[in-house]
Design an enzyme around this catalytic site. Sequence first.
Site, PDB file in Angstrom:
ATOM      1  N   GLU A  15      -1.777  11.472   3.712  1.00 33.76           N
ATOM      2  CA  GLU A  15      -2.876  11.334   4.668  1.00 33.76           C
ATOM      3  C   GLU A  15      -2.826  12.529   5.615  1.00 33.76           C
ATOM      4  O   GLU A  15      -1.747  13.010   5.971  1.00 33.76           O
ATOM      5  CB  GLU A  15      -2.753  10.042   5.475  1.00 33.76           C
ATOM      6  CG  GLU A  15      -3.001   8.783   4.686  1.00 33.76           C
ATOM      7  CD  GLU A  15      -2.910   7.556   5.575  1.00 33.76           C
ATOM      8  OE1 GLU A  15      -3.963   6.978   5.910  1.00 33.76           O
ATOM      9  OE2 GLU A  15      -1.773   7.178   5.935  1.00 33.76           O
TER      10      GLU A  15
ATOM     11  N   GLU B 287       0.864  -1.175   0.000  1.00 32.21           N
ATOM     12  CA  GLU B 287       0.000   0.000   0.000  1.00 32.21           C
ATOM     13  C   GLU B 287       0.903   1.229   0.000  1.00 32.21           C
ATOM     14  O   GLU B 287       1.899   1.274   0.733  1.00 32.21           O
ATOM     15  CB  GLU B 287      -0.899   0.013   1.243  1.00 32.21           C
ATOM     16  CG  GLU B 287      -1.720   1.283   1.432  1.00 32.21           C
ATOM     17  CD  GLU B 287      -2.547   1.250   2.720  1.00 32.21           C
ATOM     18  OE1 GLU B 287      -2.974   0.148   3.126  1.00 32.21           O
ATOM     19  OE2 GLU B 287      -2.740   2.317   3.323  1.00 32.21           O
TER      20      GLU B 287
END
Length: 373
Positions: free
Chosen positions: A161, A156
């Site tokens: 974020e 991933e």
Amino acid sequence: MKKLLILILLMFVIVGCEPSEDPIDVDPLVPTEDCNEATLEGGWVCIWADEFEGETIDEDKWNFEVNGYGGGNNELQYYTRENAEIVDGKLVITAKKESYLGKDYTSSRLTTKYKGDFTYGRIVVSAKLPSGAGTWPAIWMMPTMSVYGGWPNSGEIDIMEYVGRNPGHLFSTIHTAKFNHQLGTQIGFDTDAPTAETEFNQYEIIWNPGEIITYMNGESFATFRYTAAFNQDVPYHEAFPFDQDFFLILNLAIGGNLGGAVDNSIFPQAFEIDYVRVYKYDYATIDKEAPSNIEDLSISPLKNAIYWDAAEDDYGVEKYAIYVDGELYDYANLNQYIFDRLESGRSYQIQVQAIDFLGRTSEISQVLSFTYV
């Protein structure tokens, strides 16, 4: 905080991913209105983009995920189609406080799976982020075919974020079989982002074989780099499985393991995306050199495995040819290889050759004597 910083530094020593003072020069965008015409200096060519100039979301490029699963992170929203729209040339994902199919919040999550899938390149997203405790916008990537198995085995890539309860900071992280948050070994960096909620900023990665570098507004703040010498306990793909197609994800989560407690007074909140652009090197125009020769070909402590120092090339090594007793045996994407179909107890003469993206090759390495167990 000091303990957290020490832990992060230790993890980067283990994985062999470390910041670089000037890892790759980042050239500015050539200002054009249409990414079909846009290029970047330094040999980059735009291969996929959405400028969000139409009246509706282009479903030839984007999928809507519609569910209340919570992303596996105990998130509190239900993802719908209705919470995303095009407004004034921007994609706007709006999180709302409303009851919907058992959830107390709604939002949207869009992906490019099977419509925009990429291995290596440069991905640039211009976005303005929401504010307030409980918001959790993300620009990230997941493997299209998961060739090494389900999460986290196939990896991933979290380009960006941001959690509203910690304003002014954002994160870039990778997760793999060896390094992931369930084990507490995930590899990540953070950086100051004082204008994240008030201005559009560029969030970007440059992704080459064995290396991912994250940038904000052209300045690098995270370098993830595979180093075989530090990962001899596992096959390379357990530490760095980023040699396969990945797709993009844009979403605005609410609450959950990272989003935290929610301030219900903040809604609605919007995650705005001005454009998404994906570039590839025009190797035929810019790649002028053959890879360097293989050095330090060695037997790994990992059973039936060898490793070597990564070859150098002006624009990257695509793969390595593995020779056994003078005959081509197989290819490796990174600088480690595990043999699995030789005769037990027999000794072999092993050599390796680097190959760049135009097919130029290094010299075949010196011989390594190797006994298959």
